[in-house]
Enzyme design. Structure first.
Site, PDB file in Angstrom:
ATOM      1  N   PRO A   2       0.800  -1.204   0.000  1.00 25.55           N
ATOM      2  CA  PRO A   2       0.000   0.000   0.000  1.00 25.55           C
ATOM      3  C   PRO A   2       0.840   1.263   0.000  1.00 25.55           C
ATOM      4  O   PRO A   2       1.692   1.462   0.856  1.00 25.55           O
ATOM      5  CB  PRO A   2      -0.807  -0.111   1.289  1.00 25.55           C
ATOM      6  N   GLU A   3       0.549   2.086  -0.950  1.00 27.05           N
ATOM      7  CA  GLU A   3       1.088   3.436  -1.005  1.00 27.05           C
ATOM      8  C   GLU A   3      -0.081   4.365  -0.659  1.00 27.05           C
ATOM      9  O   GLU A   3      -1.142   3.889  -0.272  1.00 27.05           O
ATOM     10  CB  GLU A   3       1.655   3.714  -2.401  1.00 27.05           C
TER      11      GLU A   3
END
Length: 287
Positions: A2-3
């Site tokens: 996850p960014e």
DNA sequence: CACTTGACCTGTCCGC
DNA sequence: TGCGGACAGGTCAAGT
């Protein structure tokens, strides 16, 4: 995984799914995934209501009525999935990556008073959830050092380029990935925005011109906003709060597209190792 | 201080 | 089919 766009997608999902719910039980099988003591859990988590879900950089902030916040980092393979009575995503293989919960990768389970559950899954065990007094969250080392949110309305191209001056001897990609420069950029959106701005990821920051920084600023905001609209990028593990995949990868121009044609110039996209990370680049039109 | 590399973990894929 | 090695979306602690 996850960014910023993925964590923001999870945040939005959780905001509609769990705000107002009351925690009645918590369990975990891997201490590093939830390092608080049992006493802290009893005192500050059990019996508390979820009051808000916030995000800073790639960190999810689940606020509680006890005055504590469950600070959560998904790192590479973390998932936060809510399950009520209905099994979200079941029978929709294109939409959901996961079935029955808990499963093999479930590290933390939080039960609510209405019989629903929140699962923290994390195959590689890099991620964590930790209780902090809400007032102390801004004092956490990471929070003090992390750079500005790139999608805020008042964050300008000038603000963006100024952040890089401290790192003029490293590559533009390494600097983009540095969370103290700008918050929330990871490997996918670094490669995608550099392709959009037609900048070679290996270029030294000091050699990047003002107009190139402006392009990079625009492209970074463009790809991140598009990714949020598409529910994030699911390469392998990432799912949203309902267990559903994101579809940005269908729109990616270079990431995981090595050996395919560059959509801009038609040359073959290559994958190299740079800044310790797999890096996708069109060596023909990114200069 | 700026910068680079290895460590933290599990699972999968690729070549022999 | 088995086995070793490389690799995977992130960050820190160490090293130079």
């Amino acid at each position: 995984m996850p960014e910023l766009p993925e964590v923001e997608t999870v945040r939005r999902g959780l905001a509609t799914l769990i705000v107002g719910k009351k925690v009645v039980h918590e369990s975990h099988d891997w201490p590093k995934s939830f390092p608080n003591t049992k006493a802290d859990v009893e005192q500050f988590l059990i019996g508390a209501n979820i009051t808000a879900i916030n995000r800073r950089a790639k960190v999810l902030l689940i606020e509680l009525s006890s005055g504590y916040t469950l600070v959560t980092h998904l790192k590479m393979t973390g998932q936060i999935v809510f399950r009520g009575d209905a099994v979200f995503g079941a029978g929709h293989p294109n939409d959901s990556l996961i079935g029955e919960l808990p499963d093999k990768s479930t590290r933390v389970t939080i039960d609510f008073s209405d019989g629903s559950h929140l699962y923290f899954n994390d195959q590689r065990k890099f991620g964590w959830m930790k209780l902090y007094p809400t007032l102390e969250v801004p004092e956490i080392d990471f929070m003090k050092r992390v750079g500005p949110e790139p999608l805020e309305d008042d964050f300008t191209a000038k603000d963006f380029s100024v952040r890089f001056t401290r790192r003029k001897n490293t590559s533009i990609k390494a600097a983009l990935l540095d969370q103290t420069v700008v918050a929330g950029v990871g490997n996918i959106y670094a490669d995608e925005s550099l392709w959009g701005a037609q900048i070679d990821p290996r270029r030294k920051v000091g050699d990047v011109s003002g107009s190139e920084f402006e392009r990079l600023y625009e492209e970074l905001r463009y790809v991140m906003n598009l990714a949020i609209e598409k529910g994030g990028s699911t390469d392998k593990n990432y799912v949203d709060a309902e267990g559903k995949r994101g579809s940005y990868m269908d729109f990616a121009r270079v990431f995981r597209r090595e050996k395919q044609l560059c959509p801009r110039c038609g040359a073959i996209i290559t994958k190299i190792k740079h800044a310790g990370r797999g890096t996708h680049v069109c060596e023909n039109c990114q200069t």
